[in-house]
Motif scaffolding. Sequence first.
Motif, mmCIF file in Angstrom:
data_model
loop_
_atom_site.group_PDB
_atom_site.id
_atom_site.type_symbol
_atom_site.label_atom_id
_atom_site.label_comp_id
_atom_site.label_asym_id
_atom_site.label_seq_id
_atom_site.Cartn_x
_atom_site.Cartn_y
_atom_site.Cartn_z
ATOM 1 N N ALA A 288 0.813 -1.220 0.000
ATOM 2 C CA ALA A 288 0.000 0.000 0.000
ATOM 3 C C ALA A 288 0.846 1.269 0.000
ATOM 4 O O ALA A 288 0.310 2.365 -0.186
ATOM 5 N N ASN A 289 2.175 1.133 0.180
ATOM 6 C CA ASN A 289 3.038 2.320 0.153
ATOM 7 C C ASN A 289 2.882 3.029 -1.187
ATOM 8 O O ASN A 289 2.975 2.415 -2.239
ATOM 9 N N GLY A 290 2.658 4.323 -1.143
ATOM 10 C CA GLY A 290 2.555 5.115 -2.362
ATOM 11 C C GLY A 290 1.174 5.132 -2.979
ATOM 12 O O GLY A 290 0.954 5.840 -3.958
ATOM 13 N N LEU A 291 0.239 4.362 -2.446
ATOM 14 C CA LEU A 291 -1.118 4.367 -2.987
ATOM 15 C C LEU A 291 -1.943 5.451 -2.298
ATOM 16 O O LEU A 291 -1.830 5.647 -1.082
ATOM 17 N N ASP A 292 -2.761 6.136 -3.064
ATOM 18 C CA ASP A 292 -3.683 7.107 -2.479
ATOM 19 C C ASP A 292 -4.849 6.339 -1.849
ATOM 20 O O ASP A 292 -4.941 5.112 -1.988
#
Length: 188
Positions: A157-161
């Motif tokens: 989920a890193n970097g996901l809005d």
Amino acid sequence: MAVIELHNLTKHFGDLVAVEDLSFEVDSGQVVGFLGPNGAGKTTTLRILLGLATPTKGGATINGRRYHELHRPLHVVGAVMDASDAHPGRSARNHLRIQAMLGEVSPSRIDEVLDLVDLTSAAARRVGEFSLGMRQRLGLATALLTDPEILILDEPANGLDPEGVRWLRQLLRDLAAEGRTVLVSSHL
């Protein structure tokens, strides 16, 4: 039935104890969150599970075998350990073409996974132009390319809005509903 098993797993780097006496099992068809703060040993544990690091003590198996003992491991386990592992000068499609050759997968699967991760419109773009969230999606496409029964995802989920996080959660639920097993690490 447990498809992932860790028993008394310990990993030391000199005097640093990265993982200490960790045991757990993940049953088939489940999404399991492996939670902990940064530096808690999550990535080290996943690296041991994938045969990328050797435990100091204990063991980790997938379907009762160590990763390197699996027959056609890329078809059993899809993994994303680093969203930035694709060459920045290659297009997303070319990255997946190379991965399809390595995994002995039909090139027709490339369009399927690009569509699944919503990157079809960006398939011709160079990976170096991608946001972190787009690289995460490409990593997922790569992991899904061989249609594996097990997914191991390190901080996907890193970097996901927020919309991307909802999309990811739904995708993982859908994959588990198909009978796949998902082990996902996160500090959130």
